[in-house]
Design a protein around this motif. Sequence first.
Motif, short mmCIF file in Angstrom:
data_model
loop_
_atom_site.label_atom_id
_atom_site.label_comp_id
_atom_site.label_asym_id
_atom_site.label_seq_id
_atom_site.Cartn_x
_atom_site.Cartn_y
_atom_site.Cartn_z
N PHE A 1 13.56 49.96 55.55
CA PHE A 1 13.00 51.20 55.02
C PHE A 1 12.24 52.00 56.07
CE2 PHE A 1 9.51 53.60 53.03
CZ PHE A 1 10.28 54.52 52.34
N ILE A 2 11.63 51.32 57.04
CA ILE A 2 10.88 52.05 58.06
C ILE A 2 11.80 53.01 58.81
CG2 ILE A 2 9.68 51.81 60.28
CD1 ILE A 2 8.22 49.43 59.15
N ARG A 3 13.02 52.58 59.08
CA ARG A 3 13.97 53.47 59.75
C ARG A 3 14.39 54.62 58.84
NH1 ARG A 3 16.02 51.98 64.62
NH2 ARG A 3 15.36 49.94 65.38
N SER A 4 14.50 54.35 57.54
CA SER A 4 14.81 55.43 56.59
C SER A 4 13.67 56.44 56.57
CB SER A 4 15.03 54.86 55.19
OG SER A 4 16.18 54.08 55.12
N LEU A 5 12.44 55.92 56.58
CA LEU A 5 11.27 56.80 56.59
C LEU A 5 11.22 57.60 57.88
CD1 LEU A 5 8.69 57.75 55.21
CD2 LEU A 5 7.51 55.78 56.22
N SER A 6 11.54 56.95 58.99
CA SER A 6 11.57 57.65 60.28
C SER A 6 12.59 58.78 60.26
CB SER A 6 11.90 56.66 61.40
OG SER A 6 11.99 57.32 62.65
N ALA A 7 13.76 58.53 59.65
CA ALA A 7 14.79 59.56 59.54
C ALA A 7 14.32 60.72 58.66
CB ALA A 7 16.08 58.96 58.98
N ASP B 1 24.45 49.82 57.75
CA ASP B 1 23.85 51.15 57.62
C ASP B 1 23.40 51.62 59.00
OD1 ASP B 1 21.78 53.25 57.21
OD2 ASP B 1 22.05 52.79 55.09
N ALA B 2 23.86 52.79 59.41
CA ALA B 2 23.57 53.29 60.75
C ALA B 2 22.10 53.61 60.95
CB ALA B 2 24.41 54.54 61.04
N VAL B 3 21.38 53.88 59.87
CA VAL B 3 19.96 54.22 59.97
C VAL B 3 19.07 53.00 59.80
CG1 VAL B 3 18.06 55.56 58.98
CG2 VAL B 3 20.32 56.60 59.22
N THR B 4 19.24 52.28 58.68
CA THR B 4 18.35 51.17 58.39
C THR B 4 18.78 49.87 59.07
OG1 THR B 4 19.55 50.40 56.42
CG2 THR B 4 17.94 52.18 56.11
N LEU B 5 20.04 49.80 59.50
CA LEU B 5 20.66 48.62 60.12
C LEU B 5 20.88 47.49 59.11
CD1 LEU B 5 18.75 48.47 63.54
CD2 LEU B 5 20.78 49.79 62.91
N ARG C 1 28.06 47.01 41.94
CA ARG C 1 26.99 46.79 40.97
C ARG C 1 26.01 47.96 40.92
NH1 ARG C 1 24.49 41.51 43.42
NH2 ARG C 1 24.64 42.92 45.22
N GLY C 2 26.18 48.90 41.85
CA GLY C 2 25.25 50.03 41.92
C GLY C 2 24.08 49.77 42.83
N THR C 3 24.13 48.67 43.58
CA THR C 3 23.06 48.34 44.52
C THR C 3 23.39 48.89 45.91
OG1 THR C 3 24.10 46.18 44.94
CG2 THR C 3 22.37 46.27 43.27
N THR C 4 22.35 48.98 46.73
CA THR C 4 22.51 49.54 48.07
C THR C 4 23.53 48.76 48.89
OG1 THR C 4 20.23 50.34 48.08
CG2 THR C 4 21.29 50.07 50.23
N ALA C 5 23.49 47.43 48.77
CA ALA C 5 24.36 46.57 49.56
C ALA C 5 24.94 45.46 48.70
CB ALA C 5 23.58 45.97 50.73
N CYS C 6 26.00 44.84 49.21
CA CYS C 6 26.62 43.72 48.50
C CYS C 6 25.84 42.43 48.72
CB CYS C 6 28.06 43.54 48.98
SG CYS C 6 29.12 44.94 48.56
N PHE C 7 24.97 42.43 49.72
CA PHE C 7 24.11 41.27 49.99
C PHE C 7 22.72 41.55 49.43
CE2 PHE C 7 27.31 41.50 53.31
CZ PHE C 7 27.84 40.22 53.31
N ASP C 8 22.17 40.58 48.71
CA ASP C 8 20.87 40.78 48.06
C ASP C 8 19.71 40.46 48.99
OD1 ASP C 8 21.99 41.66 45.67
OD2 ASP C 8 22.28 39.60 44.97
N PRO D 1 16.17 41.69 50.91
CA PRO D 1 15.03 42.42 50.33
C PRO D 1 15.27 43.93 50.28
CG PRO D 1 14.25 40.72 51.82
CD PRO D 1 15.74 40.76 51.97
N ALA D 2 14.89 44.54 49.16
CA ALA D 2 15.16 45.97 48.95
C ALA D 2 14.50 46.85 50.00
CB ALA D 2 14.67 46.37 47.55
N ALA D 3 13.35 46.41 50.52
CA ALA D 3 12.61 47.24 51.48
C ALA D 3 13.14 47.09 52.91
CB ALA D 3 11.13 46.89 51.45
#
Length: 202
Positions: free
Chosen positions: A113-119, A25-29, A99-106, A108-110
């Motif tokens: 997130f700080i980079r997403s919040l920054s964006a 992910d280019a934002v959250t890495l 599966r409908g998840t953000t990533a194929c690797f499980d 931590p969901a958070a």
Amino acid sequence: MEQLSWDNIKLDKCADGLLPVVVQDAVTLRVLMLGYMNREAFEKTLREGRVTFFSRTRQQLWTKGETSGHYLMVDNMYIDCDADTLLIKANPIGPTCHRGTTACFDTPAAEGFIRSLSALVRRRHAEMPEGSYTTRLFIKGIKAITKKVGEECTESIIEAVDGNRERFIYEAGDLMYHYLVMLEQMGVTLDEVEHELLLRHS
């Protein structure tokens, strides 16, 4: 985007003549998935700006999201030092995993997130939507923003001294958010802060 050429890739090191591709992910890495490309998939990705792989099971090209609409839009692409693996930084449209998840690797969901919040803070600053608390902070200006940072810092310190872990996490969250707003108001990115810390570390 860097100027990349399939001719620079060392396929003799790649299993089955396919290039392993890590998508981040280019934002959250956050690492989203792993796939493989042949020359046609590589060049289609460069040409269209949407990540296309070569399916080893179906033995054909597939553009991620072609049925779900959850495309991976290319932000940048990098070949590793051995020229046998590709890293793609992408902006995902919707979840990446089937599966409908953000990533194929499980992971931590958070994570990230700080980079997403920054964006998000950056978008609020650019768009200034009515009714947004972040918008109100930007309208009030740097003095009001720094005052809030100071208040949240003090509250975090109080909870730390009292040994109240849950309340400290809550106040630290408030502090982090207002700190991101202050960075945006000052025109400073997280990357620049990280670079400063890196210089001190090295």
